[in-house]
Design an enzyme around this catalytic site. Sequence first.
Site, PDB file in Angstrom:
ATOM      1  N   GLY A   1      -3.242 -35.040 -66.284  1.00 51.90           N
ATOM      2  CA  GLY A   1      -1.943 -35.053 -65.600  1.00 51.90           C
ATOM      3  C   GLY A   1      -0.807 -34.330 -66.302  1.00 51.90           C
TER       4      GLY A   1
ATOM      5  N   ASP B   1      -8.246 -13.891 -75.197  1.00 53.69           N
ATOM      6  CA  ASP B   1      -9.405 -14.766 -75.287  1.00 53.69           C
ATOM      7  C   ASP B   1     -10.689 -13.934 -75.389  1.00 53.69           C
ATOM      8  OD1 ASP B   1     -10.432 -17.575 -74.839  1.00 53.69           O
ATOM      9  OD2 ASP B   1     -11.448 -16.560 -73.196  1.00 53.69           O
TER      10      ASP B   1
ATOM     11  N   ASP C   1       1.617 -31.341 -67.592  1.00 55.83           N
ATOM     12  CA  ASP C   1       2.071 -30.228 -66.759  1.00 55.83           C
ATOM     13  C   ASP C   1       3.224 -29.464 -67.433  1.00 55.83           C
ATOM     14  OD1 ASP C   1       4.244 -32.000 -66.352  1.00 55.83           O
ATOM     15  OD2 ASP C   1       3.219 -32.877 -64.626  1.00 55.83           O
TER      16      ASP C   1
ATOM     17  N   ASN D   1       2.621 -34.203 -59.030  1.00 52.16           N
ATOM     18  CA  ASN D   1       1.607 -33.146 -58.959  1.00 52.16           C
ATOM     19  C   ASN D   1       0.270 -33.590 -59.556  1.00 52.16           C
ATOM     20  OD1 ASN D   1       1.890 -32.988 -61.725  1.00 52.16           O
ATOM     21  ND2 ASN D   1       3.117 -31.109 -61.701  1.00 52.16           N
TER      22      ASN D   1
ATOM     23  N   GLU E   1      -8.686 -13.197 -80.137  1.00 56.47           N
ATOM     24  CA  GLU E   1      -9.705 -14.132 -80.606  1.00 56.47           C
ATOM     25  C   GLU E   1     -10.998 -13.368 -80.819  1.00 56.47           C
ATOM     26  OE1 GLU E   1     -11.805 -18.311 -79.208  1.00 56.47           O
ATOM     27  OE2 GLU E   1     -11.678 -16.644 -77.826  1.00 56.47           O
TER      28      GLU E   1
ATOM     29  N   ASN F   1       3.009 -35.516 -69.407  1.00 59.14           N
ATOM     30  CA  ASN F   1       3.042 -35.540 -67.947  1.00 59.14           C
ATOM     31  C   ASN F   1       4.489 -35.701 -67.485  1.00 59.14           C
ATOM     32  OD1 ASN F   1       2.565 -35.761 -65.256  1.00 59.14           O
ATOM     33  ND2 ASN F   1       1.159 -37.519 -65.392  1.00 59.14           N
TER      34      ASN F   1
HETATM   35 CA    CA Z   1       1.587 -34.268 -63.696  1.00 61.27          CA
END
Ligand code: CA
Length: 614
Positions: A163, A330, A165, A143, A359, A138
């Site tokens: 959290g 994916d 990022d 944010n 994948e 984080n």
């Molecule tokens: Ca964050």
Amino acid sequence: MKRIILVLVPVFLLFPIHAKDQKWAQRVEPAFWWTGMNQPEFQVLLYGVDISSCEISVNYKGIALSRKELTTNPNYVFLYLKVDKETLPGKFNITLKKKSKTQTVVYELKDRDTESSSRSSFTNADALYLLMPDRFANGNLKNDSVPGYHQGVHRNIPGARHGGDIEGIISKISYLADLGITTLWTTPLFDNNDSQYSYHHYACSDYYKIDPRLGKNEDYRRLSDSCHSKGVKLIIDVVPNHCGSSHWWLKDVPSTDWFNTWPTYTSSNYRMTAWTDPHASAADQYRLTHGWFAPNMPDLNLQNPLLFDYLRQVYVFWIELANIDGIRVDTYPYNDIRTAARFIQSIRSEYPNMNVVGECWVKTPAEIAYYQSGTKNKDGFDSRLTSVMDFCLKDVFSSAFNEKESWDGGMARFYSLYAQDFVYANQDLIMNFLDNHDIDRFSTVVKRDVNKYKMGLAMLLTARGYPQIYYGTEIMLDGIPGDYQGHRFDFPGGWAEDKRNAYTAKGRTNVENEVFNYLKTLLNYRKKNPVLQNGLMKQFIPENGIYVNFRYNQDKTIMIIANNNDQAKDVDLIRYCEMLSGKKAGTEITTLKTYTLNQPVSVSAKTVLILEVQ
Ligand SMILES: [Ca+2]
Ligand SMILES: [Ca+2]
């Protein structure tokens, strides 16, 4: 001297304001495009109430409005603009008119980097690191909660957002480069505003927006620049099969055939054998591709040509804007595979050197090989995936070290698997992995037995193809078997409030440091020695729980001796003389211990020796 007379002209006369100006186009996607693309035509989606009844024109030298495509929904228009080779970058107007009212949309063609098309990609020389941004670090507390988005940060709830990022990833690029990682694959970063489980970002709600809880659009480029400055490449996760149930399309579906729909919720049968089975029924193929992957993932109908072009451009846009080096696809076989192949090829047409790893979660080497581009499939199918993920080798890792040796168990599993490599069009571009975000962590597979764990790392880093490391593997991060959330724990130290920081040697336990240093040595040795990247391989049938294989090229010979027994073994080398003639000694690459080769080599229980012999 001539007098200059200043005449003040009211601003409204210079820029006439039409009292009747309208704003039909609420969305314009993509927001801009580039000159110099290999495919001269591009699509612009315009969305707004009854926009389809507008007259639309474009006025710019070298750009023609070649088509205006409408759908069953009058609120959508898809413009196709053709850009001449000589067209200069610049801004121009797209003008919408209805009766006496007009709207002017200012559109921009940016100047494409001249090197963009010829960019190189990841190769078998690379070692990949897969991470989930929400769970890694984080870097920006501001944010963590964003107005208009579901969920704050709840680290005690496994399925909630934690959290992490883009800023957090950027802060750890040096750490990854030091570990020996050369390519980073993040799970998707696009906006995902589902009320639950949004942290994985595979259920997109806006393709042209980086989720604000991960960062801003420009942060993607900063991430890429940070990677490149440390010699690390960046891979984008491409998801052609589905979007998320909070995607804005769901509020006003673009056309009746945009999604694969059913009278009631119908999941896929998840049986990818329906594509390779020569006896497959059309009903099973239909259910595989049209059934939904999950209730919150509306299944996209890539056979709709407008959606096809839209989604193709999404990924070209981000590759161009964020300067991306490679693609991971994916759930490839959940699409109509011929359309998926066309889709991948259409992206690669802009980046001919770009490698794409798909994948295709199938259970046999024959099926995996079917999905690697260049394989001469009987039905003529070519996936356009240059690289495939070896789920069969993953299964070997999941079993071999926990088994007693037998004809087909234990190390014989490695032997039998590699013996089937003849099916591959290009065994150098097979992606090998112990685990990933969808399966049990290898630490739990071997029940945190450090010796077994290091055996897995040794076999992974010496295997043909190239390795993918899942975040936390370097510290034997724990997990919960059989539980998705249990494969995705936070990296300790990624959050300021964490009790310890496992990104540093000081913050790691002794065992974690042992594993970390072992992997770091292996990765950096592989990085410096092409013999482990693209050397030939020779293997010997396992005997008494001892499995020996070699990687070799003109410069170097590496002998890998794996003892999967619970006792130490003396390994007589006579059987391997075809590879050892003229060689006198071997240096183990992690311990630097030297072994003379004119006598049996003693290998401890549950140990792999990696000897550079000369
Ligand atoms: Ca964050
Ligand atoms: Ca599908």
